[in-house]
Design a protein around this motif. Structure first.
Motif, PDB file in Angstrom:
ATOM      1  N   VAL A   1      69.672  61.006-128.036  1.00 15.68           N
ATOM      2  CA  VAL A   1      70.579  61.069-126.889  1.00 15.68           C
ATOM      3  C   VAL A   1      69.751  60.878-125.621  1.00 15.68           C
ATOM      4  CG1 VAL A   1      72.320  62.436-125.705  1.00 15.68           C
ATOM      5  CG2 VAL A   1      72.036  62.657-128.190  1.00 15.68           C
ATOM      6  N   VAL A   2      70.170  59.895-124.805  1.00 16.52           N
ATOM      7  CA  VAL A   2      69.383  59.507-123.636  1.00 16.52           C
ATOM      8  C   VAL A   2      70.226  59.619-122.369  1.00 16.52           C
ATOM      9  CG1 VAL A   2      68.076  57.611-122.592  1.00 16.52           C
ATOM     10  CG2 VAL A   2      68.124  57.853-125.084  1.00 16.52           C
ATOM     11  N   ASP A   3      69.666  60.271-121.365  1.00 19.05           N
ATOM     12  CA  ASP A   3      70.296  60.348-120.045  1.00 19.05           C
ATOM     13  C   ASP A   3      69.910  59.079-119.272  1.00 19.05           C
ATOM     14  OD1 ASP A   3      70.705  60.838-117.223  1.00 19.05           O
ATOM     15  OD2 ASP A   3      70.862  62.960-117.713  1.00 19.05           O
ATOM     16  N   PRO A   4      70.886  58.395-118.657  1.00 22.45           N
ATOM     17  CA  PRO A   4      70.571  57.169-117.911  1.00 22.45           C
ATOM     18  C   PRO A   4      69.512  57.360-116.824  1.00 22.45           C
ATOM     19  CG  PRO A   4      72.933  57.416-118.130  1.00 22.45           C
ATOM     20  CD  PRO A   4      72.310  58.685-118.643  1.00 22.45           C
ATOM     21  N   ALA A   5      69.420  58.563-116.276  1.00 21.17           N
ATOM     22  CA  ALA A   5      68.426  58.806-115.226  1.00 21.17           C
ATOM     23  C   ALA A   5      67.002  58.709-115.762  1.00 21.17           C
ATOM     24  CB  ALA A   5      68.667  60.177-114.597  1.00 21.17           C
ATOM     25  N   SER A   6      66.852  58.802-117.085  1.00 20.33           N
ATOM     26  CA  SER A   6      65.506  58.773-117.668  1.00 20.33           C
ATOM     27  C   SER A   6      65.043  57.359-118.035  1.00 20.33           C
ATOM     28  CB  SER A   6      65.450  59.666-118.908  1.00 20.33           C
ATOM     29  OG  SER A   6      66.197  59.082-119.977  1.00 20.33           O
ATOM     30  N   VAL A   7      65.913  56.374-117.855  1.00 21.80           N
ATOM     31  CA  VAL A   7      65.513  54.999-118.193  1.00 21.80           C
ATOM     32  C   VAL A   7      65.408  54.134-116.961  1.00 21.80           C
ATOM     33  CG1 VAL A   7      66.317  54.986-120.539  1.00 21.80           C
ATOM     34  CG2 VAL A   7      67.911  54.349-118.731  1.00 21.80           C
TER      35      VAL A   7
ATOM     36  N   THR B   1      74.213  58.578-122.365  1.00 23.75           N
ATOM     37  CA  THR B   1      75.307  59.387-121.843  1.00 23.75           C
ATOM     38  C   THR B   1      74.842  60.267-120.685  1.00 23.75           C
ATOM     39  OG1 THR B   1      76.945  61.094-122.375  1.00 23.75           O
ATOM     40  CG2 THR B   1      74.877  61.190-123.585  1.00 23.75           C
ATOM     41  N   PHE B   2      75.752  60.537-119.768  1.00 23.02           N
ATOM     42  CA  PHE B   2      75.483  61.486-118.691  1.00 23.02           C
ATOM     43  C   PHE B   2      75.656  62.915-119.188  1.00 23.02           C
ATOM     44  CE2 PHE B   2      76.629  57.842-115.892  1.00 23.02           C
ATOM     45  CZ  PHE B   2      75.427  57.776-115.213  1.00 23.02           C
ATOM     46  N   ASN B   3      76.267  63.080-120.365  1.00 19.32           N
ATOM     47  CA  ASN B   3      76.561  64.406-120.907  1.00 19.32           C
ATOM     48  C   ASN B   3      75.655  64.730-122.090  1.00 19.32           C
ATOM     49  OD1 ASN B   3      78.782  64.997-119.149  1.00 19.32           O
ATOM     50  ND2 ASN B   3      79.918  63.456-120.273  1.00 19.32           N
ATOM     51  N   VAL B   4      74.355  64.698-121.881  1.00 17.66           N
ATOM     52  CA  VAL B   4      73.395  64.951-122.952  1.00 17.66           C
ATOM     53  C   VAL B   4      73.677  66.283-123.636  1.00 17.66           C
ATOM     54  CG1 VAL B   4      70.953  65.353-123.445  1.00 17.66           C
ATOM     55  CG2 VAL B   4      71.636  63.489-121.929  1.00 17.66           C
TER      56      VAL B   4
ATOM     57  N   SER C   1      79.698  63.757-111.147  1.00 19.49           N
ATOM     58  CA  SER C   1      79.617  62.409-111.715  1.00 19.49           C
ATOM     59  C   SER C   1      79.187  61.401-110.658  1.00 19.49           C
ATOM     60  CB  SER C   1      80.962  61.979-112.303  1.00 19.49           C
ATOM     61  OG  SER C   1      81.280  62.774-113.402  1.00 19.49           O
ATOM     62  N   GLU C   2      79.746  61.535-109.447  1.00 16.20           N
ATOM     63  CA  GLU C   2      79.372  60.631-108.364  1.00 16.20           C
ATOM     64  C   GLU C   2      77.880  60.758-108.056  1.00 16.20           C
ATOM     65  OE1 GLU C   2      81.853  61.417-104.982  1.00 16.20           O
ATOM     66  OE2 GLU C   2      83.673  60.891-106.069  1.00 16.20           O
ATOM     67  N   ARG C   3      77.377  62.008-108.010  1.00 14.99           N
ATOM     68  CA  ARG C   3      75.953  62.218-107.741  1.00 14.99           C
ATOM     69  C   ARG C   3      75.101  61.620-108.849  1.00 14.99           C
ATOM     70  NH1 ARG C   3      77.792  67.319-106.380  1.00 14.99           N
ATOM     71  NH2 ARG C   3      76.934  68.192-108.281  1.00 14.99           N
ATOM     72  N   LEU C   4      75.535  61.803-110.108  1.00 11.49           N
ATOM     73  CA  LEU C   4      74.785  61.252-111.231  1.00 11.49           C
ATOM     74  C   LEU C   4      74.730  59.736-111.151  1.00 11.49           C
ATOM     75  CD1 LEU C   4      76.043  63.488-114.139  1.00 11.49           C
ATOM     76  CD2 LEU C   4      73.722  63.399-113.227  1.00 11.49           C
TER      77      LEU C   4
ATOM     78  N   LYS D   1      87.462  69.706-127.367  1.00  9.46           N
ATOM     79  CA  LYS D   1      87.148  68.392-126.786  1.00  9.46           C
ATOM     80  C   LYS D   1      85.912  67.747-127.397  1.00  9.46           C
ATOM     81  CE  LYS D   1      89.216  69.314-122.295  1.00  9.46           C
ATOM     82  NZ  LYS D   1      88.992  69.401-120.855  1.00  9.46           N
ATOM     83  N   GLN D   2      85.024  68.542-127.988  1.00 13.61           N
ATOM     84  CA  GLN D   2      83.800  67.970-128.542  1.00 13.61           C
ATOM     85  C   GLN D   2      84.053  67.133-129.788  1.00 13.61           C
ATOM     86  OE1 GLN D   2      80.375  70.704-128.794  1.00 13.61           O
ATOM     87  NE2 GLN D   2      79.553  69.187-127.378  1.00 13.61           N
ATOM     88  N   VAL D   3      85.268  67.182-130.339  1.00 13.95           N
ATOM     89  CA  VAL D   3      85.559  66.313-131.492  1.00 13.95           C
ATOM     90  C   VAL D   3      85.476  64.841-131.079  1.00 13.95           C
ATOM     91  CG1 VAL D   3      86.941  68.054-132.698  1.00 13.95           C
ATOM     92  CG2 VAL D   3      88.081  66.372-131.240  1.00 13.95           C
ATOM     93  N   HIS D   4      85.744  64.562-129.823  1.00 17.99           N
ATOM     94  CA  HIS D   4      85.654  63.180-129.328  1.00 17.99           C
ATOM     95  C   HIS D   4      84.194  62.731-129.245  1.00 17.99           C
ATOM     96  CE1 HIS D   4      89.916  63.296-128.517  1.00 17.99           C
ATOM     97  NE2 HIS D   4      89.738  64.424-127.859  1.00 17.99           N
ATOM     98  N   ASP D   5      83.324  63.637-128.808  1.00 13.32           N
ATOM     99  CA  ASP D   5      81.894  63.338-128.780  1.00 13.32           C
ATOM    100  C   ASP D   5      81.381  63.135-130.205  1.00 13.32           C
ATOM    101  OD1 ASP D   5      81.918  63.662-126.018  1.00 13.32           O
ATOM    102  OD2 ASP D   5      81.372  65.776-126.138  1.00 13.32           O
ATOM    103  N   ALA D   6      81.871  63.954-131.127  1.00 11.55           N
ATOM    104  CA  ALA D   6      81.471  63.832-132.533  1.00 11.55           C
ATOM    105  C   ALA D   6      81.869  62.464-133.082  1.00 11.55           C
ATOM    106  CB  ALA D   6      82.102  64.942-133.368  1.00 11.55           C
TER     107      ALA D   6
END
Length: 111
Positions: A105-111, A87-90, A7-10, A66-71
């Protein structure tokens, strides 16, 4: 511990390589960066419509654990006609992205 380092690296890569003292609480480190995002963001409300949308999504795709939270986040997007989810968790959202009205779904690194 490895996911915290990831997460820190991201965060660092998404902030153009700027480095921060990661021993400070994350909210203190990222507050200036977060405020840039929140200034141009509209908060959506909790509504009773979210639960049936979430329930349909979870049932249709067999989501458990845990994916119920993402849902739930995807259900919130559907109810409020939010078309993009940052999200960092694409990977967590890939199978849900095309359900119902869908969400990009968009990764912040792509914007």
């Amino acid at each position: 511990k490895s996911s915290a380092k990831k997460s820190e690296r991201l965060w660092e890569s998404s902030l153009s390589g700027r480095s921060f003292n990661t021993s400070l609480p994350a909210c203190l480190i990222w507050l200036p960066e977060c405020s840039k995002v929140t200034e141009s963001t509209t908060l959506v409300s909790e509504t009773p419509d979210i639960y049936p949308e979430w329930k349909a999504l979870v049932a249709a795709l067999g989501i458990i654990g845990k994916q119920v939270h993402d849902a739930r986040l995807v259900a919130v997007c559907h109810v409020h006609a939010v078309t993009h989810l940052l999200t960092f968790n694409v990977a967590h959202f890939v199978r849900m992205a095309g359900f119902g009205p869908g969400v990009v779904v968009v990764d912040p690194a792509s914007v």
